[in-house]
Scaffold this motif. Structure first.
Motif, PDB file in Angstrom:
ATOM      1  N   UNK A 236       0.837  -1.194   0.000  1.00  0.00           N
ATOM      2  CA  UNK A 236       0.000   0.000   0.000  1.00  0.00           C
ATOM      3  C   UNK A 236       0.879   1.254   0.000  1.00  0.00           C
ATOM      4  N   UNK A 237       0.541   2.212  -0.837  1.00  0.00           N
ATOM      5  CA  UNK A 237       1.320   3.437  -0.925  1.00  0.00           C
ATOM      6  C   UNK A 237       1.174   4.256   0.353  1.00  0.00           C
ATOM      7  N   UNK A 238       2.299   4.676   0.899  1.00  0.00           N
ATOM      8  CA  UNK A 238       2.306   5.566   2.057  1.00  0.00           C
ATOM      9  C   UNK A 238       3.007   6.854   1.648  1.00  0.00           C
ATOM     10  N   UNK A 239       2.715   7.921   2.364  1.00  0.00           N
ATOM     11  CA  UNK A 239       3.396   9.166   2.040  1.00  0.00           C
ATOM     12  C   UNK A 239       4.856   9.075   2.463  1.00  0.00           C
ATOM     13  N   UNK A 240       5.711   9.768   1.723  1.00  0.00           N
ATOM     14  CA  UNK A 240       7.135   9.752   2.020  1.00  0.00           C
ATOM     15  C   UNK A 240       7.430  10.640   3.229  1.00  0.00           C
ATOM     16  N   UNK A 241       8.282  10.149   4.092  1.00  0.00           N
ATOM     17  CA  UNK A 241       8.694  10.936   5.250  1.00  0.00           C
ATOM     18  C   UNK A 241       9.579  12.094   4.799  1.00  0.00           C
TER      19      UNK A 241
ATOM     20  N   UNK B 112     -10.891  -4.535  21.946  1.00  0.00           N
ATOM     21  CA  UNK B 112     -11.781  -3.589  22.618  1.00  0.00           C
ATOM     22  C   UNK B 112     -11.125  -2.214  22.586  1.00  0.00           C
ATOM     23  N   UNK B 113     -11.821  -1.256  22.006  1.00  0.00           N
ATOM     24  CA  UNK B 113     -11.270   0.101  21.929  1.00  0.00           C
ATOM     25  C   UNK B 113     -11.001   0.663  23.317  1.00  0.00           C
ATOM     26  N   UNK B 114     -11.804   0.245  24.298  1.00  0.00           N
ATOM     27  CA  UNK B 114     -11.613   0.737  25.655  1.00  0.00           C
ATOM     28  C   UNK B 114     -10.321   0.197  26.283  1.00  0.00           C
ATOM     29  N   UNK B 115      -9.848  -0.934  25.757  1.00  0.00           N
ATOM     30  CA  UNK B 115      -8.635  -1.548  26.292  1.00  0.00           C
ATOM     31  C   UNK B 115      -7.368  -1.079  25.572  1.00  0.00           C
ATOM     32  N   UNK B 116      -7.533  -0.369  24.457  1.00  0.00           N
ATOM     33  CA  UNK B 116      -6.369   0.088  23.692  1.00  0.00           C
ATOM     34  C   UNK B 116      -5.536   1.046  24.528  1.00  0.00           C
ATOM     35  N   UNK B 117      -4.238   0.827  24.559  1.00  0.00           N
ATOM     36  CA  UNK B 117      -3.326   1.676  25.333  1.00  0.00           C
ATOM     37  C   UNK B 117      -2.484   2.586  24.439  1.00  0.00           C
ATOM     38  N   UNK B 118      -2.483   2.301  23.133  1.00  0.00           N
ATOM     39  CA  UNK B 118      -1.612   3.023  22.200  1.00  0.00           C
ATOM     40  C   UNK B 118      -2.382   3.300  20.918  1.00  0.00           C
ATOM     41  N   UNK B 119      -2.138   4.415  20.302  1.00  0.00           N
ATOM     42  CA  UNK B 119      -2.738   4.707  18.996  1.00  0.00           C
ATOM     43  C   UNK B 119      -1.654   5.274  18.087  1.00  0.00           C
ATOM     44  N   UNK B 120      -1.931   5.308  16.786  1.00  0.00           N
ATOM     45  CA  UNK B 120      -1.040   5.973  15.837  1.00  0.00           C
ATOM     46  C   UNK B 120      -1.872   6.933  14.992  1.00  0.00           C
ATOM     47  N   UNK B 121      -1.224   7.952  14.461  1.00  0.00           N
ATOM     48  CA  UNK B 121      -1.918   8.957  13.651  1.00  0.00           C
ATOM     49  C   UNK B 121      -1.731   8.759  12.156  1.00  0.00           C
ATOM     50  N   UNK B 122      -0.643   8.103  11.773  1.00  0.00           N
ATOM     51  CA  UNK B 122      -0.328   7.983  10.345  1.00  0.00           C
ATOM     52  C   UNK B 122       0.816   6.982  10.206  1.00  0.00           C
ATOM     53  N   UNK B 123       1.263   6.756   8.978  1.00  0.00           N
ATOM     54  CA  UNK B 123       2.449   5.951   8.716  1.00  0.00           C
ATOM     55  C   UNK B 123       3.176   6.542   7.519  1.00  0.00           C
ATOM     56  N   UNK B 124       4.490   6.335   7.457  1.00  0.00           N
ATOM     57  CA  UNK B 124       5.297   6.931   6.394  1.00  0.00           C
ATOM     58  C   UNK B 124       6.270   5.911   5.815  1.00  0.00           C
ATOM     59  N   UNK B 125       6.563   6.103   4.553  1.00  0.00           N
ATOM     60  CA  UNK B 125       7.598   5.331   3.871  1.00  0.00           C
ATOM     61  C   UNK B 125       8.910   6.103   3.977  1.00  0.00           C
ATOM     62  N   UNK B 126      10.009   5.374   4.186  1.00  0.00           N
ATOM     63  CA  UNK B 126      11.298   6.019   4.400  1.00  0.00           C
ATOM     64  C   UNK B 126      12.213   5.849   3.186  1.00  0.00           C
ATOM     65  N   UNK B 127      13.250   6.645   3.155  1.00  0.00           N
ATOM     66  CA  UNK B 127      14.211   6.648   2.054  1.00  0.00           C
ATOM     67  C   UNK B 127      14.904   5.293   1.916  1.00  0.00           C
ATOM     68  N   UNK B 128      15.345   4.978   0.693  1.00  0.00           N
ATOM     69  CA  UNK B 128      16.137   3.777   0.473  1.00  0.00           C
ATOM     70  C   UNK B 128      17.626   4.049   0.613  1.00  0.00           C
ATOM     71  N   UNK B 129      17.997   5.294   0.844  1.00  0.00           N
ATOM     72  CA  UNK B 129      19.390   5.649   1.082  1.00  0.00           C
ATOM     73  C   UNK B 129      19.748   5.268   2.518  1.00  0.00           C
TER      74      UNK B 129
END
Length: 460
Positions: free
Chosen positions: A235-240, A345-362
């Motif tokens: 899946x395409x992700x935005x570049x960092x 269970x959403x009530x049990x979730x302790x961590x969330x994320x806002x987005x994801x990024x693809x990183x450089x190949x360098x």
């Protein structure tokens, strides 16, 4: 070694290929000049490159040297053929083959420009070995009887002894005597294969007995690896955004409290889930100050795009975490190693994320990102990892193609050992594999595709 001989010898590492022993160049194949004092300096340079990273006592010494020199606009180009004498192996779990000659035959191409030597090419292989790897042989023919070659008999006894130790160490049980004999034959063939991989590795890695040594190559790939990484489009992700600060000389997030203990995916191709949770654990720690061990089982059960134990993609897993509303902890949603009904269970979730990024190949940019932003989810070609014990792996590119990635892992640091640059990689096969669960891979050469699928979650 002639290129076609090298290719055939390499192909002996793959299923169904006949082994081809390394042989010296045929007479007349190339006009080699007699050894001369002019060849000694480039030959010693080539020897130093061959021994780089090796401990004292394990370094090869120079034998015979012959070759020729051609003058170029850049300097002098040396084409050398040399024999290198290897010291006897001292690790019984690594060197089990009865090699009759500890001699390597190498060809080197070395450019001398403005008084500085540069190694352009190196091909090395054993001059002679006594063990063959015929996959159609029976157990009795592979493990010779008392009237066989004494060298083969010694190998048979040594393999049997080491196999018994393996069974005791890893608490193996087999359903029948026939199954045990079959596993012994697989183990013996795997030791042949491990030493071939050892001979071709350009780093300091040692290969030998591991907890996977009684599995066929096909079994290991099917149970522990993830073919979807190369078969399914990511899946395409935005570049960092690129970072302006250069990478420090070394970095290790384990020393800074951002990495949980090594986990074990068990007999399940769920490496993709462990790679992603490891990344999210680091991101949460860096942005929220708390290190939590997060649930891979939640992803196996609730990520309906990926295929649980049959494989998955980190890019899909990030999306699943966002849609679900977060990740529960390992304690609240424990790992079972097989898919079951989703009980998130959403009530049990302790961590969330806002987005994801693809990183450089360098890889320089990857190192800079890692040092500033945290551990990175990556995918690699797992060639040789079935038998990896310790050291820095640097397989030949044709054997560890970046186009054939099949295992997701976590970059947690980087540095140098004996002037060899490495990535420190957290694996998910338990702490009784590799260097306490970690794999060290050459950095800066795109080894095994380590730079082709790097990504991270984003926590604001």
């Amino acid at each position: 070694m002639a290129s076609w001989l090298l290719l055939l010898w390499l192909l002996a590492l793959f299923p169904g290929a006949a082994p081809v022993p390394f042989k010296p160049r045929a007479a007349g194949a190339r006009a080699w000049e007699p050894s001369s004092p002019e060849l000694l300096a480039p030959a010693r340079f080539a020897l130093d490159e061959y021994n780089r990273g090796r401990a004292a006592g394990s370094r090869a010494v120079l034998g015979t040297v012959r070759g020729r020199v051609r003058r170029t606009a850049q300097g002098s180009l040396y084409s050398l053929e040399a024999t290198l004498e290897e010291p006897p192996c001292k690790d019984p779990l690594v060197c089990l083959l009865p090699v009759s000659k500890k001699t390597m035959l190498c060809t080197f191409e070395i450019l001398n420009e403005l008084g500085k030597h540069i190694l352009l090419r190196r091909d090395c292989g054993p001059v002679d070995t006594k063990v063959t790897d015929n996959r159609n042989e029976s157990v009795s023919s592979f493990l010779p009887q008392l009237n066989s070659d004494p060298l083969q008999q010694d190998f048979s006894m040594k393999i049997t002894s080491v196999f018994k130790d393996f069974v005791a160490t890893y608490n193996r049980t087999y359903e029948s005597e026939e199954e045990a004999q079959w596993r012994l034959s697989v183990f013996a063939r795997n030791m042949v294969r491990a030493q071939k991989i050892q001979a071709l590795d350009r780093g300091t890695a040692q290969y030998g007995v591991t907890k996977f040594s009684d599995l066929t190559e096909e079994e290991f790939h099917t149970i522990y690896l993830n073919p979807l990484l190369r078969e399914e489009p990511s899946k395409k992700m935005r570049l960092a955004k690129s970072l302006t600060d250069p990478a420090p000389p070394e970095w290790d997030w384990r020393k800074k409290g951002a990495v949980t203990e090594v986990k074990d995916q068990g007999m399940c191709g769920s490496c993709w889930a462990f790679s992603v949770t490891g990344n999210v654990e680091g991101q949460w720690f860096l942005n929220r100050g708390t290190l939590l061990s997060l649930s891979e089982q939640e992803l196996l059960d609730c990520d309906k795009v990926d295929k649980a134990c049959l494989g998955g993609l980190p890019s899909n897993a990030y999306t699943a975490i966002e849609k679900l509303g977060g990740l529960e902890t390992e304690d609240d949603y424990s790992y079972q190693g097989h898919v079951q009904a989703c009980s998130f269970s959403a009530q049990m979730a302790k961590v969330y994320i806002n987005d994801s990024v693809e990183l450089s190949q360098n890889e320089q940019k990857l190192a800079a990102w890692l040092a500033q932003k945290g551990p990175i989810s990556v995918a690699i070609n797992a060639f040789g990892m079935q038998f990896y014990r310790h050291g820095i792996a640097h397989p030949l590119r044709p054997l560890c193609s970046p186009w054939l990635i099949d295992h997701a892992v976590l970059l947690v640091g980087y540095g140098n050992r004996s002037n060899i640059p490495f990535w420190a990689i957290k694996n998910s096969w338990g702490s009784d594999w590799g260097e306490e669960g970690y794999y060290y891979l050459h950095r800066g050469s795109g080894a095994c595709g380590v730079n082709t699928m790097a990504s991270s979650a984003v926590v604001n």
